[in-house]
Design an enzyme around this catalytic site. Structure first.
Site, PDB file in Angstrom:
ATOM      1  N   ALA A 194      -4.068   5.196  -1.873  1.00 11.75           N
ATOM      2  CA  ALA A 194      -4.260   6.536  -1.817  1.00 11.75           C
ATOM      3  C   ALA A 194      -5.210   6.870  -2.736  1.00 11.75           C
ATOM      4  CB  ALA A 194      -2.959   7.384  -2.239  1.00 11.75           C
ATOM      5  N   GLY A 234       3.946  -1.207  -4.491  1.00 14.80           N
ATOM      6  CA  GLY A 234       4.210  -0.437  -5.571  1.00 14.80           C
ATOM      7  C   GLY A 234       3.178   0.608  -5.693  1.00 14.80           C
ATOM      8  N   GLY A 235       3.473   1.530  -6.793  1.00 14.73           N
ATOM      9  CA  GLY A 235       2.598   2.424  -7.090  1.00 14.73           C
ATOM     10  C   GLY A 235       2.059   3.197  -5.514  1.00 14.73           C
ATOM     11  N   ASP A 236       0.878   3.475  -5.566  1.00 10.50           N
ATOM     12  CA  ASP A 236       0.430   4.191  -4.285  1.00 10.50           C
ATOM     13  C   ASP A 236      -0.072   3.273  -3.445  1.00 10.50           C
ATOM     14  OD1 ASP A 236      -1.529   3.491  -5.954  1.00 10.50           O
ATOM     15  OD2 ASP A 236      -2.918   5.462  -5.542  1.00 10.50           O
ATOM     16  N   GLU A 237       0.117   1.992  -3.504  1.00 12.52           N
ATOM     17  CA  GLU A 237      -0.324   1.001  -2.494  1.00 12.52           C
ATOM     18  C   GLU A 237       0.814   0.491  -1.323  1.00 12.52           C
ATOM     19  OE1 GLU A 237      -3.572  -2.059  -5.074  1.00 12.52           O
ATOM     20  OE2 GLU A 237      -1.373  -2.483  -5.035  1.00 12.52           O
TER      21      GLU A 237
END
Length: 321
Positions: A194, A234-237
């Site tokens: 993102a 994880g995160g926005d990945e």
């Protein structure tokens, strides 16, 4: 001999009584005295139906008549018939279990019925406890299996989105490569990141950020074919595994993903615009191993990020290495 027989009857660990054809009690042993509190002197000579009302039932009367007039033996299990003779202290008859065995006896031209009563209460209690224990073990086993299933699901899925995690994705990619090598088919590995997600968290807070990630997962999942896989690293990945008919299909899927993010997110009353950057590597063109394909897709994605974000790019060995 008569005294020895009498002693043996009174010491027998079961109830023994004998009735004649008029159902008058002829023998009443010590076990029955101790159970009912009725002495031999009180019972002998009386009608059995008066002494033991349970025998008024037609089923038991028929059993006695068949023994006395037709010489038939009969065994009645405690599992079906429960108790035939109740104790004197008014114990709960539903807790008492007795076996009964009826056999004909003959003396000269007269016939008698021998009634033997065996107390099965303790054994039935143990069986009942054992059944309960087995049922408890079965319940625990079911709980353990459910717990194992939940634990396995959690180990392979992202807790926020429910998508497969990195471990599950790597397994699926390895299996897909192996299958593609056998069937001479093609794959695409797509890194999706993102653009500006940190600003979303900084502006609206992490709760809204989590809702954005959930919406991202939903849009990605709804855009790709059902045979493909989207996972959260994880995160926005996120990362996608696509099965291709030819390499050009990767462009079509990437454009569909871009289109899926062309409209804003409406979360908690906020309108949030969020674009994505996609890096793509192709099997077998860009690698034969999962790690190689993932590395090349990652580099292609960072090239898009570096060149202004909001787009997709396919790995180019000459410029991305």
């Amino acid at each position: 001999m008569g005294n020895l027989v009498s002693q043996a009857l009174n010491k027998a660990n079961m109830g023994i009584m004998i009735v004649d054809r008029q159902l008058k009690v002829v023998v009443w042993n010590g076990w029955l005295e101790r159970l009912t509190g009725k002495s031999r002197e009180e019972v002998v000579g009386k009608n059995l139906l008066e002494v033991c009302p349970r025998f008024k039932s037609n089923v038991y009367l028929n059993i006695l008549q068949n023994a006395l007039y037709h010489g038939q033996s009969r065994f009645c299990s405690s599992a079906l018939h429960k108790a035939f003779i109740l104790p004197s202290e008014g114990e709960d008859e539903h807790l008492i279990r007795q076996n009964m065995h009826v056999e004909p006896l003959y003396q000269e031209d007269r016939c008698y019925a021998l009634i033997q009563i065996t107390d099965m209460t303790n054994m039935n209690t143990r069986v009942y406890k054992l059944k309960n224990l087995i049922k408890e073990l079965e319940t625990e086993y079911t709980k353990i299996k459910i717990s194992e299933k939940i634990s396995k699901h959690m180990s392979l899925h992202d807790p926020l989105t429910g998508l497969p995690n990195r471990l599950a994705y790597n397994d699926r990619l390895a299996w897909a490569i192996s299958n593609a090598q056998r069937s001479d088919s093609k794959l695409a590995v797509m890194f999706v990141d993102a653009d500006g997600f940190k600003q979303v968290n900084d502006t609206y807070g992490h709760d809204v950020g989590d809702q954005v990630l959930l919406e991202m997962a939903k849009r990605l999942s709804e855009t790709i074919p059902t045979t493909d896989t989207v996972a959260r690293l994880g995160g926005d990945e996120f990362i996608i595994l696509s099965h291709l008919k030819d390499d050009h299909d990767a462009h079509i899927i990437a454009k569909q993903l871009e289109a899926a993010f062309s409209t804003h997110f409406k979360i908690a009353g906020n309108y949030i615009n969020l674009s994505i950057s996609i890096g793509i590597s192709l099997f077998p063109k860009h690698g034969q191993e999962p790690s190689e394909l993932l590395r090349h897709a990652d580099r292609a994605m960072y090239k898009i990020k570096k060149n202004g974000k909001n787009g997709y790019g396919i790995f180019e060995p000459e410029s991305d290495e």
